[in-house]
Design a protein around this motif. Structure first.
Motif, PDB file in Angstrom:
ATOM      1  N   GLY A   1      -4.339   3.476   7.720  1.00 38.29           N
ATOM      2  CA  GLY A   1      -3.982   4.890   7.708  1.00 38.29           C
ATOM      3  C   GLY A   1      -3.966   5.490   9.106  1.00 38.29           C
ATOM      4  N   THR A   2      -4.954   5.140   9.924  1.00 40.73           N
ATOM      5  CA  THR A   2      -4.990   5.641  11.296  1.00 40.73           C
ATOM      6  C   THR A   2      -3.813   5.108  12.099  1.00 40.73           C
ATOM      7  OG1 THR A   2      -7.393   5.897  11.303  1.00 40.73           O
ATOM      8  CG2 THR A   2      -6.322   5.627  13.437  1.00 40.73           C
TER       9      THR A   2
ATOM     10  N   MET B   1       0.847  -1.191   0.000  1.00 43.44           N
ATOM     11  CA  MET B   1       0.000   0.000   0.000  1.00 43.44           C
ATOM     12  C   MET B   1       0.887   1.246   0.000  1.00 43.44           C
ATOM     13  SD  MET B   1      -2.751  -1.024   2.917  1.00 43.44           S
ATOM     14  CE  MET B   1      -3.600  -2.594   2.876  1.00 43.44           C
ATOM     15  N   GLN B   2       0.682   2.130  -0.967  1.00 43.01           N
ATOM     16  CA  GLN B   2       1.458   3.350  -1.045  1.00 43.01           C
ATOM     17  C   GLN B   2       0.599   4.457  -1.627  1.00 43.01           C
ATOM     18  OE1 GLN B   2       4.888   2.134  -3.393  1.00 43.01           O
ATOM     19  NE2 GLN B   2       6.127   2.150  -1.560  1.00 43.01           N
ATOM     20  N   VAL B   3       0.986   5.694  -1.365  1.00 43.75           N
ATOM     21  CA  VAL B   3       0.336   6.842  -1.975  1.00 43.75           C
ATOM     22  C   VAL B   3       1.141   7.217  -3.211  1.00 43.75           C
ATOM     23  CG1 VAL B   3      -0.355   9.241  -1.689  1.00 43.75           C
ATOM     24  CG2 VAL B   3      -0.540   7.641   0.238  1.00 43.75           C
ATOM     25  N   THR B   4       0.511   7.213  -4.362  1.00 47.50           N
ATOM     26  CA  THR B   4       1.202   7.460  -5.618  1.00 47.50           C
ATOM     27  C   THR B   4       1.591   8.925  -5.754  1.00 47.50           C
ATOM     28  OG1 THR B   4      -0.074   5.701  -6.628  1.00 47.50           O
ATOM     29  CG2 THR B   4       1.022   7.234  -8.130  1.00 47.50           C
ATOM     30  N   GLY B   5       2.793   9.157  -6.262  1.00 46.04           N
ATOM     31  CA  GLY B   5       3.207  10.508  -6.604  1.00 46.04           C
ATOM     32  C   GLY B   5       3.989  11.252  -5.548  1.00 46.04           C
ATOM     33  N   ARG B   6       4.100  10.705  -4.377  1.00 48.94           N
ATOM     34  CA  ARG B   6       4.908  11.353  -3.341  1.00 48.94           C
ATOM     35  C   ARG B   6       5.404  10.296  -2.360  1.00 48.94           C
ATOM     36  NH1 ARG B   6       1.665  12.254   1.334  1.00 48.94           N
ATOM     37  NH2 ARG B   6      -0.572  11.996   0.973  1.00 48.94           N
ATOM     38  N   PRO B   7       6.458  10.644  -1.597  1.00 50.88           N
ATOM     39  CA  PRO B   7       6.974   9.661  -0.634  1.00 50.88           C
ATOM     40  C   PRO B   7       5.866   9.188   0.299  1.00 50.88           C
ATOM     41  CG  PRO B   7       8.466  11.530  -0.822  1.00 50.88           C
ATOM     42  CD  PRO B   7       7.222  11.893  -1.570  1.00 50.88           C
ATOM     43  N   SER B   8       5.827   7.907   0.556  1.00 50.43           N
ATOM     44  CA  SER B   8       4.722   7.377   1.339  1.00 50.43           C
ATOM     45  C   SER B   8       5.187   6.223   2.203  1.00 50.43           C
ATOM     46  CB  SER B   8       3.608   6.898   0.397  1.00 50.43           C
ATOM     47  OG  SER B   8       2.569   6.255   1.118  1.00 50.43           O
ATOM     48  N   TRP B   9       4.418   5.961   3.252  1.00 48.25           N
ATOM     49  CA  TRP B   9       4.606   4.741   4.027  1.00 48.25           C
ATOM     50  C   TRP B   9       4.241   3.550   3.134  1.00 48.25           C
ATOM     51  CZ3 TRP B   9       0.167   1.836   4.416  1.00 48.25           C
ATOM     52  CH2 TRP B   9      -1.044   2.487   4.192  1.00 48.25           C
ATOM     53  N   SER B  10       4.692   2.369   3.532  1.00 54.23           N
ATOM     54  CA  SER B  10       4.350   1.177   2.760  1.00 54.23           C
ATOM     55  C   SER B  10       4.115   0.006   3.706  1.00 54.23           C
ATOM     56  CB  SER B  10       5.456   0.828   1.761  1.00 54.23           C
ATOM     57  OG  SER B  10       6.642   0.435   2.436  1.00 54.23           O
ATOM     58  N   LEU B  11       3.226  -0.881   3.276  1.00 56.16           N
ATOM     59  CA  LEU B  11       2.922  -2.083   4.044  1.00 56.16           C
ATOM     60  C   LEU B  11       2.675  -3.217   3.065  1.00 56.16           C
ATOM     61  CD1 LEU B  11       2.270  -3.450   6.792  1.00 56.16           C
ATOM     62  CD2 LEU B  11      -0.125  -2.827   6.376  1.00 56.16           C
TER      63      LEU B  11
ATOM     64  N   GLU C   1      -4.557  -5.523  13.693  1.00 54.72           N
ATOM     65  CA  GLU C   1      -4.169  -4.197  14.185  1.00 54.72           C
ATOM     66  C   GLU C   1      -2.886  -4.261  15.002  1.00 54.72           C
ATOM     67  OE1 GLU C   1      -5.856  -0.560  16.973  1.00 54.72           O
ATOM     68  OE2 GLU C   1      -7.275  -1.907  15.996  1.00 54.72           O
ATOM     69  N   GLN C   2      -2.782  -5.239  15.894  1.00 50.67           N
ATOM     70  CA  GLN C   2      -1.567  -5.374  16.700  1.00 50.67           C
ATOM     71  C   GLN C   2      -0.351  -5.677  15.833  1.00 50.67           C
ATOM     72  OE1 GLN C   2      -1.844  -8.042  20.048  1.00 50.67           O
ATOM     73  NE2 GLN C   2      -3.959  -7.461  20.480  1.00 50.67           N
ATOM     74  N   VAL C   3      -0.529  -6.568  14.869  1.00 47.30           N
ATOM     75  CA  VAL C   3       0.586  -6.973  14.019  1.00 47.30           C
ATOM     76  C   VAL C   3       1.075  -5.813  13.162  1.00 47.30           C
ATOM     77  CG1 VAL C   3       1.224  -8.461  12.085  1.00 47.30           C
ATOM     78  CG2 VAL C   3      -0.105  -9.395  13.981  1.00 47.30           C
ATOM     79  N   VAL C   4       0.152  -5.116  12.521  1.00 48.88           N
ATOM     80  CA  VAL C   4       0.521  -3.988  11.668  1.00 48.88           C
ATOM     81  C   VAL C   4       1.188  -2.891  12.494  1.00 48.88           C
ATOM     82  CG1 VAL C   4      -0.412  -2.106  10.258  1.00 48.88           C
ATOM     83  CG2 VAL C   4      -1.210  -4.460   9.915  1.00 48.88           C
ATOM     84  N   ARG C   5       0.642  -2.622  13.663  1.00 48.03           N
ATOM     85  CA  ARG C   5       1.231  -1.587  14.520  1.00 48.03           C
ATOM     86  C   ARG C   5       2.670  -1.955  14.896  1.00 48.03           C
ATOM     87  NH1 ARG C   5      -1.311   2.388  17.217  1.00 48.03           N
ATOM     88  NH2 ARG C   5      -3.334   1.397  16.797  1.00 48.03           N
ATOM     89  N   ALA C   6       2.893  -3.227  15.249  1.00 50.87           N
ATOM     90  CA  ALA C   6       4.242  -3.655  15.634  1.00 50.87           C
ATOM     91  C   ALA C   6       5.219  -3.539  14.469  1.00 50.87           C
ATOM     92  CB  ALA C   6       4.201  -5.086  16.150  1.00 50.87           C
ATOM     93  N   ALA C   7       4.765  -3.926  13.272  1.00 47.82           N
ATOM     94  CA  ALA C   7       5.639  -3.850  12.101  1.00 47.82           C
ATOM     95  C   ALA C   7       6.028  -2.409  11.803  1.00 47.82           C
ATOM     96  CB  ALA C   7       4.954  -4.482  10.896  1.00 47.82           C
TER      97      ALA C   7
ATOM     98  N   VAL D   1      -0.904   4.281  10.934  1.00 46.04           N
ATOM     99  CA  VAL D   1       0.282   5.002  10.461  1.00 46.04           C
ATOM    100  C   VAL D   1       0.394   6.347  11.167  1.00 46.04           C
ATOM    101  CG1 VAL D   1       1.277   6.209   8.474  1.00 46.04           C
ATOM    102  CG2 VAL D   1       0.419   3.872   8.212  1.00 46.04           C
ATOM    103  N   ARG D   2      -0.698   7.085  11.224  1.00 52.24           N
ATOM    104  CA  ARG D   2      -0.655   8.404  11.857  1.00 52.24           C
ATOM    105  C   ARG D   2      -0.328   8.292  13.344  1.00 52.24           C
ATOM    106  NH1 ARG D   2      -4.903   8.934   8.165  1.00 52.24           N
ATOM    107  NH2 ARG D   2      -6.507   8.410   9.693  1.00 52.24           N
ATOM    108  N   GLU D   3      -0.910   7.309  14.012  1.00 51.79           N
ATOM    109  CA  GLU D   3      -0.648   7.140  15.444  1.00 51.79           C
ATOM    110  C   GLU D   3       0.793   6.737  15.704  1.00 51.79           C
ATOM    111  OE1 GLU D   3      -5.202   5.747  16.672  1.00 51.79           O
ATOM    112  OE2 GLU D   3      -3.573   4.288  16.612  1.00 51.79           O
ATOM    113  N   VAL D   4       1.315   5.835  14.895  1.00 55.02           N
ATOM    114  CA  VAL D   4       2.700   5.381  15.074  1.00 55.02           C
ATOM    115  C   VAL D   4       3.674   6.521  14.789  1.00 55.02           C
ATOM    116  CG1 VAL D   4       4.495   3.871  14.139  1.00 55.02           C
ATOM    117  CG2 VAL D   4       2.225   2.949  14.652  1.00 55.02           C
ATOM    118  N   ALA D   5       3.429   7.258  13.719  1.00 60.43           N
ATOM    119  CA  ALA D   5       4.316   8.379  13.387  1.00 60.43           C
ATOM    120  C   ALA D   5       4.349   9.402  14.518  1.00 60.43           C
ATOM    121  CB  ALA D   5       3.850   9.035  12.087  1.00 60.43           C
ATOM    122  N   ALA D   6       3.190   9.694  15.101  1.00 57.75           N
ATOM    123  CA  ALA D   6       3.144  10.644  16.211  1.00 57.75           C
ATOM    124  C   ALA D   6       3.865  10.097  17.431  1.00 57.75           C
ATOM    125  CB  ALA D   6       1.689  10.964  16.549  1.00 57.75           C
ATOM    126  N   ALA D   7       3.653   8.815  17.728  1.00 57.99           N
ATOM    127  CA  ALA D   7       4.286   8.222  18.904  1.00 57.99           C
ATOM    128  C   ALA D   7       5.789   8.165  18.776  1.00 57.99           C
ATOM    129  CB  ALA D   7       3.724   6.813  19.139  1.00 57.99           C
TER     130      ALA D   7
END
Length: 220
Positions: free
Chosen positions: A151-152, A1-11, A199-205, A154-160
């Motif tokens: 997406g949520t 999963m990525q946002v096209t056209g700009r740097p993005s997180w990926s999973l 949710e737990q697995v993705v958050r940990a990764a 990602v935002r929570e992890v980036a803030a933390a």
């Protein structure tokens, strides 16, 4: 999963037949693997097979664990492949074929396991049947995320972590194994049973992949 056209997180979420095949060999031959970092038994194991002879299942299990760790490393290394239409990519493909042979592969009758003869014999006896079985089973990663709001997370992890969202990367290998088991195997990479909580697995990764910044939290 990525946002096209700009740097993005990926999973990346996927499965792997080679890893599933190795688990089939472990379960069908009743190897004793004393390590909580490996997955639980398969949901649909092969029938038991007498392939060890007089060999100690614990000794062969130790060889299997070494092999398993090499297979996991091989899979994860493949996630960073360069473009194959470049000179770098062509070199990478050649080296990857060599590494595949070294970790033991059905295509060359597991020549890479010659230094582990009992494990090699078990693989030769069971791998074909195991690979066919894994092809019949549904892809365990399909639909695994369900309604998880990545997406949520990602935002929570980036803030933390005090990190930019585009620096977060994650790989989850979903295996057709029992229970809600999962393990972080390296920063950004998780092995998970199909019943593990997404949710737990993705958050940990994602959390483990973030560069550490002053003021960020140490744990998810």
């Amino acid at each position: 999963m990525q946002v096209t056209g700009r740097p993005s997180w990926s999973l990346a979420i996927g499965d792997d037949q080679q890893l599933t095949m190795a688990l089939c060999v472990r379960d069908a031959s009743a190897l004793v693997v004393a390590d909580d970092g490996v997955p639980p038994p398969l949901l649909e194991p092969l029938p038991p097979a007498e392939v060890l002879g007089e060999q100690d299942p614990a000794a062969v299990g130790r060889d299997w664990l070494t092999w398993w760790q090499a297979l996991v490393r091989f899979y994860l290394d493949g996630q960073d492949a360069p473009r194959v239409d470049t000179s770098e990519g062509r070199v990478w493909l050649t080296e990857r074929a060599q590494r595949r042979a070294a970790v033991g592969d059905l295509s060359d009758d597991f020549a890479g396991l010659a230094h582990q003869p009992a494990l090699q014999r078990a693989c030769r006896a069971l791998a074909g049947e195991a690979l066919e079985a894994s092809r019949r089973w549904p892809d365990p990663s399909r639909g695994w995320l369900g309604s998880t709001d990545v997406g949520t997370i990602v935002r929570e992890v980036a803030a933390a972590r005090g990190a930019a969202e585009h620096t977060l990367t994650g790989t989850v290998v979903v295996l057709p194994t029992a229970t809600a088991w999962w393990r972080l195997v390296e920063p950004g990479a998780v092995l998970a049973s199909v019943g593990a909580p997404p949710e737990q697995v993705v958050r940990a990764a994602l959390y483990s992949s973030a560069p550490r910044h002053p003021g960020g939290a140490d744990r998810p």
